[in-house]
Design a protein around this motif. Structure first.
Motif, PDB file in Angstrom:
ATOM      1  N   LYS A 210      11.451 -12.534 -13.241  1.00 38.01           N
ATOM      2  CA  LYS A 210      10.741 -13.062 -12.833  1.00 38.01           C
ATOM      3  C   LYS A 210       9.625 -13.176 -13.265  1.00 38.01           C
ATOM      4  O   LYS A 210       8.723 -14.036 -12.981  1.00 38.01           O
ATOM      5  N   GLY A 211       9.293 -11.895 -12.832  1.00 31.55           N
ATOM      6  CA  GLY A 211       8.321 -11.034 -13.428  1.00 31.55           C
ATOM      7  C   GLY A 211       6.823 -11.216 -12.295  1.00 31.55           C
ATOM      8  O   GLY A 211       6.066 -11.032 -11.897  1.00 31.55           O
ATOM      9  N   PHE A 212       8.045 -11.192 -10.884  1.00 28.63           N
ATOM     10  CA  PHE A 212       7.384 -10.737  -9.086  1.00 28.63           C
ATOM     11  C   PHE A 212       7.779  -9.352  -8.809  1.00 28.63           C
ATOM     12  O   PHE A 212       6.879  -9.465  -8.564  1.00 28.63           O
ATOM     13  N   LEU A 213       7.900  -8.512  -9.569  1.00 26.90           N
ATOM     14  CA  LEU A 213       7.411  -7.131  -9.501  1.00 26.90           C
ATOM     15  C   LEU A 213       8.381  -6.650 -10.390  1.00 26.90           C
ATOM     16  O   LEU A 213       8.560  -6.769 -11.102  1.00 26.90           O
ATOM     17  N   THR A 214       7.538  -4.870 -10.142  1.00 23.79           N
ATOM     18  CA  THR A 214       8.067  -3.769 -11.497  1.00 23.79           C
ATOM     19  C   THR A 214       8.434  -2.580 -10.829  1.00 23.79           C
ATOM     20  O   THR A 214       7.715  -2.735  -9.909  1.00 23.79           O
ATOM     21  N   PHE A 215       9.155  -1.759 -12.000  1.00 23.76           N
ATOM     22  CA  PHE A 215       9.572  -1.078 -10.878  1.00 23.76           C
ATOM     23  C   PHE A 215       8.519   0.549 -11.769  1.00 23.76           C
ATOM     24  O   PHE A 215       8.225   0.227 -12.547  1.00 23.76           O
TER      25      PHE A 215
ATOM     26  N   ARG B  81      11.812  11.202  -8.993  1.00 27.18           N
ATOM     27  CA  ARG B  81      11.882  10.654 -10.468  1.00 27.18           C
ATOM     28  C   ARG B  81      13.618   9.943 -10.373  1.00 27.18           C
ATOM     29  O   ARG B  81      13.873   9.423 -10.958  1.00 27.18           O
ATOM     30  N   ARG B  82      14.432  10.167  -9.579  1.00 25.70           N
ATOM     31  CA  ARG B  82      15.182   9.304  -9.093  1.00 25.70           C
ATOM     32  C   ARG B  82      15.185   8.459  -8.522  1.00 25.70           C
ATOM     33  O   ARG B  82      15.459   7.342  -7.845  1.00 25.70           O
ATOM     34  N   CYS B  83      14.045   8.538  -8.070  1.00 24.32           N
ATOM     35  CA  CYS B  83      13.266   7.259  -7.041  1.00 24.32           C
ATOM     36  C   CYS B  83      12.573   6.290  -8.336  1.00 24.32           C
ATOM     37  O   CYS B  83      11.358   6.494  -8.370  1.00 24.32           O
ATOM     38  N   LYS B  84      12.917   5.126  -7.767  1.00 19.20           N
ATOM     39  CA  LYS B  84      11.502   3.920  -8.391  1.00 19.20           C
ATOM     40  C   LYS B  84      10.684   3.258  -7.759  1.00 19.20           C
ATOM     41  O   LYS B  84      11.870   2.400  -7.030  1.00 19.20           O
ATOM     42  N   ARG B  85       9.085   3.138  -7.681  1.00 22.39           N
ATOM     43  CA  ARG B  85       8.947   2.462  -7.036  1.00 22.39           C
ATOM     44  C   ARG B  85       9.037   0.832  -7.106  1.00 22.39           C
ATOM     45  O   ARG B  85       8.675   0.591  -8.677  1.00 22.39           O
ATOM     46  N   LEU B  86       8.807   0.167  -6.090  1.00 20.57           N
ATOM     47  CA  LEU B  86       8.641  -1.659  -6.300  1.00 20.57           C
ATOM     48  C   LEU B  86       7.466  -2.064  -5.567  1.00 20.57           C
ATOM     49  O   LEU B  86       6.637  -1.810  -4.697  1.00 20.57           O
ATOM     50  N   ARG B  87       7.237  -2.610  -7.231  1.00 22.98           N
ATOM     51  CA  ARG B  87       5.371  -3.699  -7.317  1.00 22.98           C
ATOM     52  C   ARG B  87       5.290  -4.401  -6.915  1.00 22.98           C
ATOM     53  O   ARG B  87       5.739  -5.432  -8.142  1.00 22.98           O
ATOM     54  N   PRO B  88       4.679  -5.489  -5.891  1.00 21.71           N
ATOM     55  CA  PRO B  88       4.616  -6.991  -6.159  1.00 21.71           C
ATOM     56  C   PRO B  88       4.027  -6.812  -7.417  1.00 21.71           C
ATOM     57  O   PRO B  88       2.361  -5.892  -7.323  1.00 21.71           O
ATOM     58  N   THR B  89       4.457  -8.220  -8.606  1.00 25.76           N
ATOM     59  CA  THR B  89       2.633  -7.995  -9.235  1.00 25.76           C
ATOM     60  C   THR B  89       2.065  -9.210  -8.866  1.00 25.76           C
ATOM     61  O   THR B  89       2.099 -10.272  -7.752  1.00 25.76           O
TER      62      THR B  89
ATOM     63  N   ASP C 246       0.523  -1.212   0.421  1.00 21.11           N
ATOM     64  CA  ASP C 246       0.152  -0.131  -0.137  1.00 21.11           C
ATOM     65  C   ASP C 246       0.976   1.298   0.029  1.00 21.11           C
ATOM     66  O   ASP C 246       0.448   2.173   0.330  1.00 21.11           O
ATOM     67  N   ASN C 247       1.918   1.487   0.113  1.00 20.75           N
ATOM     68  CA  ASN C 247       3.001   2.423   0.205  1.00 20.75           C
ATOM     69  C   ASN C 247       4.676   1.671  -0.109  1.00 20.75           C
ATOM     70  O   ASN C 247       5.652   1.455   0.320  1.00 20.75           O
ATOM     71  N   PRO C 248       4.545   1.523  -1.624  1.00 24.23           N
ATOM     72  CA  PRO C 248       5.377   0.327  -1.986  1.00 24.23           C
ATOM     73  C   PRO C 248       7.024   1.647  -1.613  1.00 24.23           C
ATOM     74  O   PRO C 248       7.280   3.275  -2.043  1.00 24.23           O
ATOM     75  N   CYS C 249       7.699   0.932  -1.290  1.00 24.86           N
ATOM     76  CA  CYS C 249       9.538   1.527  -1.264  1.00 24.86           C
ATOM     77  C   CYS C 249       9.898   1.593  -2.457  1.00 24.86           C
ATOM     78  O   CYS C 249       9.663   0.904  -3.410  1.00 24.86           O
ATOM     79  N   CYS C 250      10.935   1.740  -2.179  1.00 23.50           N
ATOM     80  CA  CYS C 250      12.360   2.447  -3.471  1.00 23.50           C
ATOM     81  C   CYS C 250      13.687   1.448  -3.406  1.00 23.50           C
ATOM     82  O   CYS C 250      13.522   0.485  -1.386  1.00 23.50           O
ATOM     83  N   PRO C 251      14.505   1.157  -3.753  1.00 23.80           N
ATOM     84  CA  PRO C 251      15.248  -0.191  -3.511  1.00 23.80           C
ATOM     85  C   PRO C 251      16.523   0.234  -2.354  1.00 23.80           C
ATOM     86  O   PRO C 251      15.941  -0.427  -1.295  1.00 23.80           O
ATOM     87  N   ARG C 252      16.630   1.738  -2.218  1.00 22.95           N
ATOM     88  CA  ARG C 252      17.073   1.975  -1.274  1.00 22.95           C
ATOM     89  C   ARG C 252      16.760   1.550   0.141  1.00 22.95           C
ATOM     90  O   ARG C 252      17.251   0.763   1.485  1.00 22.95           O
TER      91      ARG C 252
END
Length: 153
Positions: free
Chosen positions: A76-81, A88-96, A47-53
């Motif tokens: 492997k299709g388990f997450l998307t950026f 804009r420097r941050c890519k949020r990680l969302r499980p698929t 509900d609050n996707p995080c960043c790689p950091r």
């Protein structure tokens, strides 16, 4: 006087044994134990996707290690950026959907290994052991990673 308690090697052994218990389940899911831990962390924060950091900090891992884990999870299709709307420097990680489909099996595997590890240990002893582990980690300059089950899986 020389004191050697072999804490480091035993901690490594515990990690290795845990991974050995988990590996057969996660191989069927096309995941490594490390990938499954990170994926569980991301699912908990759906509900609050995080960043790689955030992953780096939560697991005390280096940027290259996290990048590799996340890249393989994406392949492997388990997450998307996704680009962050405000940074804009941050890519949020969302499980698929695929990640959510394997979630129950991941949770069951973690439960089984935890049950096996803690056989014959009282709740009080487990609490003390956990506190001691936290202190050892702090003594080495890091903050312990705590993932209550309801947040982690």
């Amino acid at each position: 006087m020389f004191r050697y308690h072999a804490i480091g090697p035993r901690a490594k052994q515990l990690n290795t044994l845990t991974d050995q218990w988990l590996r057969p389940v996660f191989e069927d899911l096309e995941l490594t134990p490390a990938q499954s831990r990170v994926l569980g962390f991301l699912i908990a924060r759906k509900d609050n996707p995080c960043c790689p950091r955030d992953v780096e900090e939560a697991f005390a891992l280096t940027h290259p290690t996290v990048s590799g884990i996340l890249s393989r999870l994406e392949e492997k299709g388990f997450l998307t950026f996704h680009a962050d709307d405000t940074d804009r420097r941050c890519k949020r990680l969302r499980p698929t959907e695929k990640a959510f489909e394997v979630h129950a099996r991941m949770e069951s595997a973690f439960d089984r290994v935890e049950d096996q590890m803690t056989q014959g240990i009282t709740p009080e002893e487990l609490e003390q052991f956990s506190a001691l582990l936290d202190q050892v980690i702090r003594n080495l300059g890091a903050e312990p990673c705590h993932f209550p089950k309801e947040e982690f899986l």
